[in-house]
Design a protein around this motif. Structure first.
Motif, mmCIF file in Angstrom:
data_model
loop_
_atom_site.group_PDB
_atom_site.id
_atom_site.type_symbol
_atom_site.label_atom_id
_atom_site.label_comp_id
_atom_site.label_asym_id
_atom_site.label_seq_id
_atom_site.Cartn_x
_atom_site.Cartn_y
_atom_site.Cartn_z
ATOM 1 N N GLN A 1 22.795 -21.167 6.934
ATOM 2 C CA GLN A 1 21.625 -20.216 7.200
ATOM 3 C C GLN A 1 21.257 -19.830 5.690
ATOM 4 O OE1 GLN A 1 19.298 -19.473 9.845
ATOM 5 N NE2 GLN A 1 20.439 -21.257 10.638
ATOM 6 N N LEU A 2 19.980 -19.903 5.288
ATOM 7 C CA LEU A 2 19.543 -19.448 4.034
ATOM 8 C C LEU A 2 19.364 -17.710 4.182
ATOM 9 C CD1 LEU A 2 18.574 -20.136 0.987
ATOM 10 C CD2 LEU A 2 16.284 -20.328 2.126
ATOM 11 N N LYS A 3 19.730 -16.920 3.385
ATOM 12 C CA LYS A 3 19.454 -15.651 3.363
ATOM 13 C C LYS A 3 18.184 -15.239 2.745
ATOM 14 C CE LYS A 3 24.539 -14.427 3.149
ATOM 15 N NZ LYS A 3 25.581 -13.793 2.498
ATOM 16 N N SER A 4 17.292 -15.155 3.614
ATOM 17 C CA SER A 4 15.972 -14.895 3.226
ATOM 18 C C SER A 4 15.428 -13.931 2.129
ATOM 19 C CB SER A 4 15.002 -14.918 4.300
ATOM 20 O OG SER A 4 15.119 -16.044 5.263
ATOM 21 N N LEU A 5 16.143 -12.710 2.490
ATOM 22 C CA LEU A 5 16.012 -11.126 1.636
ATOM 23 C C LEU A 5 16.522 -11.680 0.207
ATOM 24 C CD1 LEU A 5 14.903 -8.701 1.471
ATOM 25 C CD2 LEU A 5 16.967 -7.826 2.152
ATOM 26 N N ALA A 6 17.728 -12.415 0.115
ATOM 27 C CA ALA A 6 18.416 -12.515 -1.206
ATOM 28 C C ALA A 6 17.700 -13.463 -1.822
ATOM 29 C CB ALA A 6 20.051 -12.977 -0.971
ATOM 30 N N PHE A 7 17.445 -14.528 -1.073
ATOM 31 C CA PHE A 7 16.451 -15.511 -1.821
ATOM 32 C C PHE A 7 14.943 -15.053 -2.356
ATOM 33 C CE2 PHE A 7 13.385 -19.382 -1.285
ATOM 34 C CZ PHE A 7 14.095 -20.277 -2.340
ATOM 35 N N SER A 8 14.281 -14.106 -1.481
ATOM 36 C CA SER A 8 13.144 -13.672 -2.032
ATOM 37 C C SER A 8 13.392 -12.809 -3.103
ATOM 38 C CB SER A 8 12.373 -13.078 -0.969
ATOM 39 O OG SER A 8 13.158 -12.153 -0.302
ATOM 40 N N LEU A 9 14.323 -12.084 -3.305
ATOM 41 C CA LEU A 9 14.629 -11.088 -4.226
ATOM 42 C C LEU A 9 14.859 -11.967 -5.547
ATOM 43 C CD1 LEU A 9 16.675 -8.276 -2.678
ATOM 44 C CD2 LEU A 9 14.217 -8.123 -3.450
ATOM 45 N N TYR B 1 10.205 -15.494 0.620
ATOM 46 C CA TYR B 1 10.946 -14.860 2.187
ATOM 47 C C TYR B 1 10.186 -15.686 3.151
ATOM 48 C CZ TYR B 1 12.328 -11.762 5.957
ATOM 49 O OH TYR B 1 12.811 -11.062 6.824
ATOM 50 N N LEU B 2 8.775 -16.171 3.264
ATOM 51 C CA LEU B 2 8.345 -16.807 4.288
ATOM 52 C C LEU B 2 8.958 -18.279 4.289
ATOM 53 C CD1 LEU B 2 4.540 -16.289 4.093
ATOM 54 C CD2 LEU B 2 6.347 -15.462 5.817
ATOM 55 N N PHE B 3 9.141 -19.057 3.025
ATOM 56 C CA PHE B 3 9.908 -20.121 2.908
ATOM 57 C C PHE B 3 11.374 -20.144 3.719
ATOM 58 C CE2 PHE B 3 12.871 -22.943 0.923
ATOM 59 C CZ PHE B 3 12.397 -24.039 1.088
ATOM 60 N N GLY B 4 12.113 -19.082 3.172
ATOM 61 C CA GLY B 4 13.107 -18.839 3.787
ATOM 62 C C GLY B 4 13.603 -18.681 5.540
ATOM 63 N N VAL B 5 12.414 -17.757 5.787
ATOM 64 C CA VAL B 5 12.313 -17.751 7.257
ATOM 65 C C VAL B 5 12.110 -18.992 7.966
ATOM 66 C CG1 VAL B 5 10.872 -16.655 9.172
ATOM 67 C CG2 VAL B 5 11.751 -15.361 7.474
ATOM 68 N N LEU B 6 11.082 -19.816 7.444
ATOM 69 C CA LEU B 6 10.715 -21.093 8.172
ATOM 70 C C LEU B 6 11.944 -22.057 7.865
ATOM 71 C CD1 LEU B 6 6.913 -21.277 6.926
ATOM 72 C CD2 LEU B 6 7.947 -21.165 9.378
ATOM 73 N N TYR B 7 12.571 -21.919 6.720
ATOM 74 C CA TYR B 7 13.653 -23.086 6.597
ATOM 75 C C TYR B 7 14.992 -22.782 7.615
ATOM 76 C CZ TYR B 7 17.528 -25.130 4.468
ATOM 77 O OH TYR B 7 18.832 -25.949 4.064
ATOM 78 N N ASN B 8 14.988 -21.485 7.854
ATOM 79 C CA ASN B 8 16.045 -21.117 8.756
ATOM 80 C C ASN B 8 15.489 -21.584 10.374
ATOM 81 O OD1 ASN B 8 17.940 -20.115 6.989
ATOM 82 N ND2 ASN B 8 17.287 -17.964 7.083
ATOM 83 N N LYS B 9 14.362 -21.408 10.484
ATOM 84 C CA LYS B 9 14.000 -21.807 11.849
ATOM 85 C C LYS B 9 13.867 -23.190 12.193
ATOM 86 C CE LYS B 9 10.001 -21.184 14.741
ATOM 87 N NZ LYS B 9 8.602 -20.514 14.985
ATOM 88 N N PHE B 10 13.680 -24.098 11.246
ATOM 89 C CA PHE B 10 13.524 -25.479 11.471
ATOM 90 C C PHE B 10 14.808 -26.355 10.748
ATOM 91 C CE2 PHE B 10 9.145 -24.501 11.205
ATOM 92 C CZ PHE B 10 8.851 -24.675 12.344
ATOM 93 N N ALA B 11 15.862 -25.557 10.114
ATOM 94 C CA ALA B 11 17.006 -26.261 9.841
ATOM 95 C C ALA B 11 18.249 -26.208 10.729
ATOM 96 C CB ALA B 11 17.606 -25.655 8.494
#
Length: 81
Positions: free
Chosen positions: A4-12, A71-81
């Motif tokens: 899983q991609l850590k969306s918050l860390a990625f977006s920061l 953040y949206l990319f990270g959430v979508l990535y985690n949803k579909f990965a």
């Protein structure tokens, strides 16, 4: 098992990089270097200009936009990965 991609860390991280790039473009634009890139950023960002206030406003704007999209990319990535 996928990681899983850590969306918050990625977006920061994306927001920090965007703010640093805007700072560098503002500084270099004041020296007359990379004026083409500066002009493009000035067209794309509402608050970005060569003044110190404009550079800071552009940094904040770029950081917010980058944070949201990353953040949206990270959430979508985690949803579909």
């Amino acid at each position: 098992m996928t990681q899983q991609l850590k969306s918050l860390a990625f977006s920061l991280a994306a927001a920090i990089v965007a703010a640093i790039v805007m700072l560098l473009l503002g500084i270099l634009g004041n020296f007359g270097i990379y004026t083409g890139a500066f002009e493009m950023m000035q067209q794309w960002h509402m608050f970005f200009s060569l003044t110190p206030t404009g550079i800071i406003a552009g940094m904040i704007e770029a950081a917010i936009i980058s944070f949201i999209f990353a953040y949206l990319f990270g959430v979508l990535y985690n949803k579909f990965a």
